[in-house]
Scaffold this active site. Structure first.
Site, PDB file in Angstrom:
ATOM      1  N   VAL A 170      26.048  33.649  49.276  1.00  0.00           N
ATOM      2  CA  VAL A 170      25.145  34.489  48.469  1.00  0.00           C
ATOM      3  C   VAL A 170      23.724  33.942  48.579  1.00  0.00           C
ATOM      4  CG1 VAL A 170      24.673  35.495  46.199  1.00  0.00           C
ATOM      5  CG2 VAL A 170      27.009  34.806  46.781  1.00  0.00           C
ATOM      6  N   GLY A 227      21.731  33.595  51.246  1.00  0.00           N
ATOM      7  CA  GLY A 227      21.287  32.932  52.477  1.00  0.00           C
ATOM      8  C   GLY A 227      20.769  31.533  52.193  1.00  0.00           C
ATOM      9  N   ILE A 276      18.570  30.530  50.047  1.00  0.00           N
ATOM     10  CA  ILE A 276      18.015  30.289  48.707  1.00  0.00           C
ATOM     11  C   ILE A 276      18.944  29.353  47.933  1.00  0.00           C
ATOM     12  CG2 ILE A 276      17.221  31.395  46.576  1.00  0.00           C
ATOM     13  CD1 ILE A 276      17.151  34.051  48.175  1.00  0.00           C
ATOM     14  N   GLY A 322      19.541  40.849  63.085  1.00  0.00           N
ATOM     15  CA  GLY A 322      20.696  40.033  62.708  1.00  0.00           C
ATOM     16  C   GLY A 322      20.908  39.940  61.209  1.00  0.00           C
ATOM     17  N   GLU A 340      25.489  43.484  58.457  1.00  0.00           N
ATOM     18  CA  GLU A 340      26.868  43.104  58.728  1.00  0.00           C
ATOM     19  C   GLU A 340      27.318  43.763  60.031  1.00  0.00           C
ATOM     20  OE1 GLU A 340      28.651  40.909  56.582  1.00  0.00           O
ATOM     21  OE2 GLU A 340      26.554  40.756  56.028  1.00  0.00           O
ATOM     22  N   ASP A 350      28.593  44.719  50.318  1.00  0.00           N
ATOM     23  CA  ASP A 350      28.125  43.338  50.488  1.00  0.00           C
ATOM     24  C   ASP A 350      27.503  42.823  49.178  1.00  0.00           C
ATOM     25  OD1 ASP A 350      27.244  41.081  52.447  1.00  0.00           O
ATOM     26  OD2 ASP A 350      25.409  41.643  51.396  1.00  0.00           O
ATOM     27  N   LYS A 379      28.817  39.723  46.609  1.00  0.00           N
ATOM     28  CA  LYS A 379      27.948  38.634  46.155  1.00  0.00           C
ATOM     29  C   LYS A 379      27.870  38.596  44.621  1.00  0.00           C
ATOM     30  CE  LYS A 379      25.252  38.676  50.427  1.00  0.00           C
ATOM     31  NZ  LYS A 379      24.143  39.341  51.130  1.00  0.00           N
TER      32      LYS A 379
END
Ligand code: HSE
Length: 383
Positions: A115, A117, A119, A170, A173, A184, A188
């Site tokens: 969740v 990336g 961060i 990129g 998904e 998605d 999360k």
């Protein structure tokens, strides 16, 4: 530390690049689905080469999807290997079982990359339960849809053009339906809520609606009304066993924090009893930020960091979305049987602004109307 890497897609490649030159963590084998001559003897088509290799102490799962990722991760934990994974879909459905397997084997399951990336959000959320009661979670957790909505708003772009841009970058998904249908974001929110409220949450209990049907014309209307649209998640503690939890496009005043989030960035907020309101901001999708979070998870294992220790979720929360209500924007060719104002002056479209209505009622109504009007779009209105 010697790792077995499952998957060498965008994030797997990022992790390999990030680990090059480190002498404390090395990749011993990489599970691949097709030929990768450039990987030489690192590559294998057989998961057993990783599972039964006693030198490999940690499995990094970056294949995504439910299966075979779940079987691989569960068997790695049962075999006494640590696991680092960014697989939010798998975690949302199997968090309890995987956590229990890790505890039984005395190994670590690191999920920070799943969740937000790069961060440092989930790590801090896990620790916050030691000293606080979390009342709510909210914000933007999907980079692909934020890029789509932001670019459509700023440039008047077509949905499909920006989605293709997100795929090239990129962020999206493998099957971008997961992004644009809100799945998605739901995964999360499910993981985050399980940690925040210390009760596991079933993903299918979370109400979800995405942005698949949003059009350039909808965005023009929002602009005229003075709103910005973002795909937001929200979860709120009702009591120890009950929560609200939903994902929906939301219309915001341009000065709201989420409305100022651009490109693939995420902004995730929480409200705690003691800490008050906190925001976590940064790149929530993409090769390098996510690879960073994976590598950070590996260094946590090296250092024995256990953020959830003693504060693992227990039992399941019941989701009750009848407790929160707000107005909705609805575009449909069907007749609306609820209190709503028809928006005029926007061409032929049937546009409505409803009176405040409970979240569960709106999602149920939309599901039933979509049987006759599959292109229906709705968004919550904040403020
Ligand atoms: N598809 C996801 C997103 C990737 O766009 O946010 C990061 O989880």
């Amino acid at each position: 530390m010697k790792i077995g890497l499952l998957g060498i897609g965008t994030i797997g490649t990022g992790v390999r690049e990030h680990l090059a030159g480190r002498d404390d963590i090395s990749i011993k084998r990489i599970l691949v689905r097709r030929d990768h001559p450039e990987l030489g003897a690192l590559a294998t088509f057989h998961y057993e080469d990783i599972l039964f290799d006693p030198e490999i102490d940690t499995v990094v799962e970056l294949m995504g999807g439910m299966q075979p990722a779940f079987d691989y991760v569960l068997s790695a934990l049962k075999a006494g290997k640590n696991v680092v994974t960014a697989n939010k879909l798998m975690l949302s459905y199997h968090f309890e079982e995987l956590l229990a397997a890790a505890q039984q084997s005395g190994v670590l399951l690191k999920i920070d990359a799943s969740v937000g990336g790069g961060i440092p959000y989930l790590f801090n959320l896990m620790r916050s339960g030691r000293a606080d009661t979390i009342h709510s979670l909210f914000g933007i957790v999907n980079g692909t849809t934020n890029l789509i909505l932001d670019t459509m708003q700023l440039n008047g772009s077509e949905f499909s053009d920006v989605l293709a841009q997100a795929q090239r970058a990129g962020y999206a998904e493998a099957d971008p339906s997961a992004d644009i249908d809100g799945i998605d974001a739901r995964s999360k929110l499910c993981i985050s809520a399980s940690i925040a409220f210390r009760r596991f949450v079933r993903p299918d209990d979370i109400a979800v609606s995405g942005i698949r049907n949003i059009t350039r014309e909808d965005i023009q209307v929002f602009k005229k009304l003075g709103y910005v649209c973002r795909l937001l998640v929200r979860a709120e503690r009702i009591d120890a066993d009950h929560i609200c939890a939903f994902v929906e496009p939301t219309l915001l005043n341009p000065s709201e924090p989420e409305a100022t989030v651009h490109r693939n960035d995420n902004l995730i907020g929480l409200v705690g009893e003691y800490v008050g309101q906190q925001y976590f901001f940064g790149q929530g999708a993409g090769k390098d930020p996510t690879a960073f979070a994976v590598v950070l998870g590996l260094t946590d294992i090296l250092n024995g960091v256990r953020p959830l220790l003693g504060h693992e979720p227990q039992g399941y929360a019941a989701v009750d979305n009848s407790r929160l209500a707000h107005r909705y924007y609805v575009r449909t060719t069907s007749r609306l049987s609820i209190a709503a104002e028809k928006l005029r002056g926007h061409g032929d479209a049937n546009l409505y602004l409803t009176a405040p209505m409970p979240v569960d009622r709106m999602h149920a109504l939309a599901a039933s109307l979509r049987m006759r009007d599959p292109n229906l779009f709705f968004a919550g209105v904040r403020g």
